[in-house]
Design an enzyme around this catalytic site. Structure first.
Site, short mmCIF file in Angstrom:
data_model
loop_
_atom_site.label_atom_id
_atom_site.label_comp_id
_atom_site.label_asym_id
_atom_site.label_seq_id
_atom_site.Cartn_x
_atom_site.Cartn_y
_atom_site.Cartn_z
N ASP A 1 32.79 36.03 42.26
CA ASP A 1 31.93 35.05 42.01
C ASP A 1 30.78 35.36 42.82
OD1 ASP A 1 33.56 33.81 40.59
OD2 ASP A 1 34.64 32.55 42.06
N1 URA Z 1 39.13 34.41 41.61
C1 URA Z 1 37.99 33.60 42.13
O1 URA Z 1 38.47 32.29 41.99
N2 URA Z 1 36.84 34.09 42.22
C2 URA Z 1 36.59 35.21 42.49
O2 URA Z 1 35.50 35.77 42.68
C3 URA Z 1 37.80 36.25 42.13
C4 URA Z 1 38.98 35.78 41.89
#
Ligand code: URA
Length: 238
Positions: A107
């Site tokens: 993310d």
């Molecule tokens: N899980 C998440 O919620 N976000 C990420 O960036 C990676 C795994």
């Protein structure tokens, strides 16, 4: 300008065969240059200018495969373009001519280990459910979860209509209003870790991926990267 190259060397560089086998291919009349069969060993060609075919199939120089481990900072997207013009992770890798792409996603506000490569086969292997490459995250979560809640997360919970596969959660430290945990999962669903902790009532405050399999981020500073070699890549599947 690209320099002339002996035909058998060119074939070997393109991964068609070893130099010796390439000589045999030439001698047996299977190799053409600009439409003409060539049997002379000493023939030179200019890659990109002469059209070389082997068994009628064009031979092209493939880009060398490269692998990097980046410690992704927050504030970068892991897509190759962004409609909102936010910074893109590949822009952090300097002096690399290869067309890199990230393996899986992190993310915008997640930090940590991200592999970048131009090797589509390896990327697919890492992400394929049958290989179940483990991904380990350090998450700062709100509150103090009970062991029962963490065990339910480890066994699997219903997320978007599908059970999560078994995971491993370890508490690394407790603070007044949040807890630091490590979680290892085998899947790569969108926002998976955030959704898993939200589902047990302990939303994620910050998230960092620390490892793929046994390939660990270690003390690589945020925003820095290092090249990966076969010895590193092996650790992905351990
Ligand atoms: N899980 C998440 O919620 N976000 C990420 O960036 C990676 C795994």
């Amino acid at each position: 300008m690209t320099r002339p190259l002996r035909l058998h060397k060119f074939l070997a560089q393109c991964g068609i065969a070893s130099r010796r086998k390439a000589e045999e291919l030439i001698a047996s009349g299977q190799v053409s240059v600009d439409g003409e069969v060539v049997r002379e060993m000493g023939t030179s060609i200019v890659p990109g200018r002469n059209v070389v075919t082997c068994g009628g199939i064009p031979v092209t120089e493939s880009e060398p495969l490269v692998y990097y481990l980046l410690n992704k900072p927050k504030g970068y997207v892991t897509t190759l373009s962004d409609p909102q013009n936010r910074p893109i992770v590949t822009s952090l890798i300097k002096d690399c001519q290869a067309r890199l792409f990230p393996v899986g996603r992190l993310d915008f506000d997640t930090e940590g280990a991200l592999i970048l490569t131009n090797d589509g086969d390896l990327a697919q292997k890492i992400q394929h459910p049958s290989h179940e490459t483990r991904k380990t995250y350090e998450a700062r979560i709100k509150g103090r979860p009970t062991r029962e809640k963490l065990t339910s997360l480890e066994r699997g919970i219903m997320l978007d209509g599908r059970m999560t596969s078994p995971s491993r959660v370890t508490v690394l430290g407790g603070h007044a209003d949040h807890t630091l945990v490590s979680i290892t999962i085998h899947e790569g669903r969108k926002h998976q870790v955030k959704k898993m902790f939200a589902a047990i009532g302990h939303p994620v405050v910050s998230l960092r991926r620390t490892a793929y399999g046994r390939l660990e981020l270690g003390n690589l500073p945020t925003g820095s990267y290092r090249r990966l070699y076969p010895v590193d890549l092996k650790k992905l599947f351990l």
